[in-house]
Design an enzyme around this catalytic site. Structure first.
Site, mmCIF file in Angstrom:
data_model
loop_
_atom_site.group_PDB
_atom_site.id
_atom_site.type_symbol
_atom_site.label_atom_id
_atom_site.label_comp_id
_atom_site.label_asym_id
_atom_site.label_seq_id
_atom_site.Cartn_x
_atom_site.Cartn_y
_atom_site.Cartn_z
ATOM 1 N N GLU A 45 0.833 -1.198 0.000
ATOM 2 C CA GLU A 45 0.000 0.000 0.000
ATOM 3 C C GLU A 45 0.871 1.254 0.000
ATOM 4 O OE1 GLU A 45 -3.908 1.641 2.484
ATOM 5 O OE2 GLU A 45 -2.664 0.027 3.312
ATOM 6 N N LYS A 114 -9.264 3.708 -2.482
ATOM 7 C CA LYS A 114 -9.638 2.885 -1.340
ATOM 8 C C LYS A 114 -11.017 3.301 -0.828
ATOM 9 C CE LYS A 114 -7.522 1.110 2.939
ATOM 10 N NZ LYS A 114 -6.327 1.191 3.810
ATOM 11 N N CYS A 175 -6.186 -3.475 1.699
ATOM 12 C CA CYS A 175 -5.858 -3.603 3.125
ATOM 13 C C CYS A 175 -7.084 -3.700 4.023
ATOM 14 C CB CYS A 175 -4.951 -2.449 3.554
ATOM 15 S SG CYS A 175 -4.199 -2.708 5.182
ATOM 16 N N SER A 366 20.892 -2.549 34.105
ATOM 17 C CA SER A 366 20.724 -2.532 35.555
ATOM 18 C C SER A 366 20.962 -3.878 36.223
ATOM 19 C CB SER A 366 19.299 -2.074 35.888
ATOM 20 O OG SER A 366 18.357 -3.059 35.484
ATOM 21 N N ILE A 369 15.487 -7.665 34.601
ATOM 22 C CA ILE A 369 15.057 -8.406 33.427
ATOM 23 C C ILE A 369 14.677 -7.499 32.257
ATOM 24 C CG2 ILE A 369 12.575 -8.590 33.914
ATOM 25 C CD1 ILE A 369 12.975 -11.644 33.197
#
Length: 732
Positions: A45, A114, A175, A366, A369
């Protein structure tokens, strides 16, 4: 007799307003499609200007330059003996439309605007474009002079029409139109369209691809037909990563699928389909009755206007019948969510790095996680880059697309790391790439533990990053002394007898200092290492922390980019568990085993700061709250109403009420932080990204007195079923 057609679709790594680059990638894809024998080529697109131009679509320059690029394509031999479907903005009668332009043999066949625009979530198409609402109708469109003088055409049809070749009929579905209940392919298919072309710019979101694939398969399962799907790929200048994965389906079965994540700028997928199989699929009498009786569009009883082109897309010669075979049906391939996290943000980071003309990334590591996951994503990027950059020396037994990709990746890598043009440097390992592109820095204080410092150091060694270890206590002490000098008051932590205000202020000093030092070291570390340029700073606040507001405004969550800003803590843990084995990084297990902590308060014999205790809710609960708030569109009352049922076995009604009220209170009073949040890779449907994906206010009546009162009234009346469940479990 079989009637074989070779069709091709593609994913292109287009870049908003990069007209030269976009043109070259379009031309390359057309050449590749033709080399594979395709007679129809479909592109993404708005591929000529790039999908992510946003308000640049309102500038006349963007439309003008799109026509100029289209002229260059028509001037070349690219469209000879092939039908090309390309995309650009077109101004018709002073109205701007998002259009597909179908071209063949250097002439324009049809301009198809469109009809249903994407206008929610990340998309604002109605801000720039107007939908074409006249179904089944067309206008005469006067071509601009630069096209008239080249093609010899004065006008072309503009609107909702289809293209008729000598042997088949081709329709366009753009789309969002696939995702709507009354999709255009239904009416087109009943009117005889056999090949559907869908150009898209669909972004990556975790676990989203299956929806797209099933809609495409469903489009031709009952209807019959050949469905081509093209998609944008890569970072075209915004938070989204368009994940490619071009698809081809026939009669409900997938016969072609491209990769979802790739460093390739151009990927072309082709398939051989048999039109006779489509016609056989459509032989049901009930389908024939619907097709014969249904009036299409607004042209009563006449069906769609057909634009005829004197061209055959099929190969029905005896030689073709002997040499060609229809592409076989295949099962769709889906990455695990953990793999999506490893690949999507990594490809996005590479695009951003090579196109921003900076020298690498910097992160405050740090030992927790979140920064660990961000660092491993960067390492994943380095792995992908190494696989391509080192490819030329490994083997010569690969196709041209691989050769072109590896050459471009190696050239970009050499430029980024400062190698001269004549350099023959090739990285020896992913760690070699990581050492040249990535700087990690542990910023410790007296509140930091030896465990987090060691984890950060071990991870940096494992992935090969250039690692810095520093202590900020000297600066923190100076700031506190300055405050004491001015006010004659010395703030203390809570564990030392200080108030909540003092405790929070002392934590924020550390958090904001990390942001300041991150930018200082990101700017000067290349200079220290004898290099030029600067580094981009990465943030590492996950989506749940942002949703809850569990971060300091302008702390180390404030950065240039955040690869995990829309990924949940739960998914990040799964990703780290996956990468432990997949990337051969056993050190990651220690991050999984550690209790999440900000380490901004002193550690005592009786107290260790922990994220979930600080927040008053778990990360798993935050994910649930986030999805109910954004995806299910729940306010406090409806969220309580849902959770009091879903959690009835584990929580009493009053407990559910307290959790819901706490979440909305913290969410509301911290919402202002989202106005300055670091631009984040979009990966989750409940991202709180302000004024881009999540259009909610940032000044709330944070205690929601009316809503909370209703919740309290109902929770007091409801029975506590969780007691029965606890008794039952105890008896077992």
């Amino acid at each position: 007799m079989p009637q074989y057609v070779k069709v091709a679709t593609c994913s292109l790594n287009q870049w908003a307003l990069d007209f030269d680059g976009n043109r070259d990638r379009i031309s390359s894809s057309i050449r590749s499609a033709k080399a594979q024998g395709a007679r129809i080529r479909l592109g993404p697109e708005l591929e000529i200007p790039g999908y992510g131009c946003f308000d640049h679509f309102l500038e006349q320059d963007t439309t003008l330059h799109s026509w100029q690029v289209l002229r260059e394509l028509l001037q070349s031999d690219a469209t000879d003996d092939v039908i090309v479907d390309t995309g650009m903005p077109v101004l018709h009668r002073s109205v701007l439309y998002n259009c597909r332009v179908l071209i063949h043999n250097r002439r324009i066949l049809l301009i198809r605007p469109k009809m249903w625009l994407a206008n929610d979530g990340n998309y604002r198409e109605m801000r720039y474009f107007t939908p074409w609402t006249r179904r089944g109708e067309t206008d005469e469109f006067v071509l601009p002079e630069i096209i008239r003088s080249l093609s010899g055409q004065e006008t072309v049809r503009f609107g909702d029409a289809v293209v008729q070749t000598r042997d088949t009929c081709i329709g366009v579905e753009l789309c969002e139109e696939l995702f709507t209940p009354d999709s255009p392919h239904i009416a087109q298919g009943l009117d005889g369209v056999e090949i559907f072309l869908n150009a898209s710019a669909s972004h990556h979101e975790l676990r989203k691809l299956s929806t797209r694939v099933e809609l495409i398969r469903e489009a031709t399962l009952k209807l019959g037909g050949v469905y081509l799907y093209a998609n944008q790929q890569g970072c075209d200048g915004d938070r989204l990563y368009y994940d490619g994965c071009p698809l081809i389906a026939v009669n409900g079965s997938l016969v072609g699928q491209g990769t979802q994540f790739s460093l390739q700028d151009v990927q072309v997928v082709s398939a051989t389909v048999d039109l006779e199989e489509v016609r056989a699929c459509r032989s049901a009498k009930s389908r024939g009755m619907q097709a014969a009786s249904r009036s299409q569009g607004n042209r009563q009883g006449q069906g769609f206007e057909r634009i005829f082109v004197d061209f055959e897309v099929s190969k029905n010669t005896s030689e073709a019948l002997l040499s060609e075979h229809p592409s076989k049906s295949r099962d769709p391939f889906y990455h695990l969510p953990e793999e999506e996290i490893a690949l999507g943000p990594a490809c996005w980071l590479w695009d951003y790095l090579r196109r921003s003309r900076t020298q690498g990334y910097f992160i405050p590591l740090s030992g927790g996680i979140d920064s660990c996951a961000t660092s491993v994503i960067v390492y994943s990027m380095c792995r992908l880059v190494y696989e391509q950059a080192a490819l030329p020396d490994k083997t010569r037994a690969y196709n041209k697309e691989q050769v072109d990709t590896s050459k471009l990746v190696l050239e970009d890598l050499r430029r980024i790391v400062g190698e001269k043009e004549e350099s023959d440097w090739i990285p020896a390992s992913p760690q070699d790439v990581c050492n040249r592109l990535f700087v990690t820095c542990y910023m410790g204080t007296s509140n930091s533990s030896a465990d987090t410092r060691n984890r950060a150091k071990q991870l940096a060694q494992a992935i090969g990053s250039y690692h810095i270890d520093l202590n900020m206590d000297l600066i923190i002490t100076a700031i506190v002394q300055l405050f004491t000098l001015v006010t004659s008051q010395t703030p203390r932590f809570k564990v030392h007898g200080g108030s909540s205000a003092e405790n929070l202020a002392l934590q924020n000093i550390q958090a904001r200092l990390r942001m300041l030092l991150a930018y200082l070291f990101a700017q000067l570390t290349p200079w220290v290492r004898g290099q030029s340029g600067s580094l981009l700073v990465l943030g590492s606040a996950n989506v749940d922390e942002s949703l809850r507001g569990y971060l300091t405004k302008y702390d180390c969550s404030s950065a240039d980019l955040n690869p995990i800003g829309a990924i949940s803590k739960t998914d990040l843990k799964r990703f780290i568990a996956y990468a432990t084995t997949a990337f051969d990084l056993p050190v990651l297990q220690s991050f999984l085993d550690a209790v999440p902590t900000a380490e901004l308060e002193p550690i005592t014999a009786d107290y260790v700061q922990a994220d979930e205790a600080d927040m008053g809710m778990t990360y798993d609960e935050l994910s649930i709250f986030g999805k109910l708030r954004k995806v299910s569109k729940c306010g406090p009352w409806s969220m309580f109403s849902k959770l009091v049922v879903e959690w009835k076995d584990t929580h009493s009604p009053t407990q559910v009420a307290e959790k819901v009220k706490l979440f909305f209170f913290e969410y509301a009073r911290n919402r202002h932080k989202m106005t300055t949040i670091t631009p984040s890779y979009h990966a989750e449907s409940y991202s709180p990204d302000d004024n881009r994906f999540d259009l909610r206010p940032f000044l709330y009546p944070a205690r929601f007195p009316f809503q909370f009162r209703l919740i309290d009234q109902l929770s007091a009346k409801l029975p506590d079923q969780s007691r029965n469940e606890r008794v039952f479990r105890a008896m077992k």
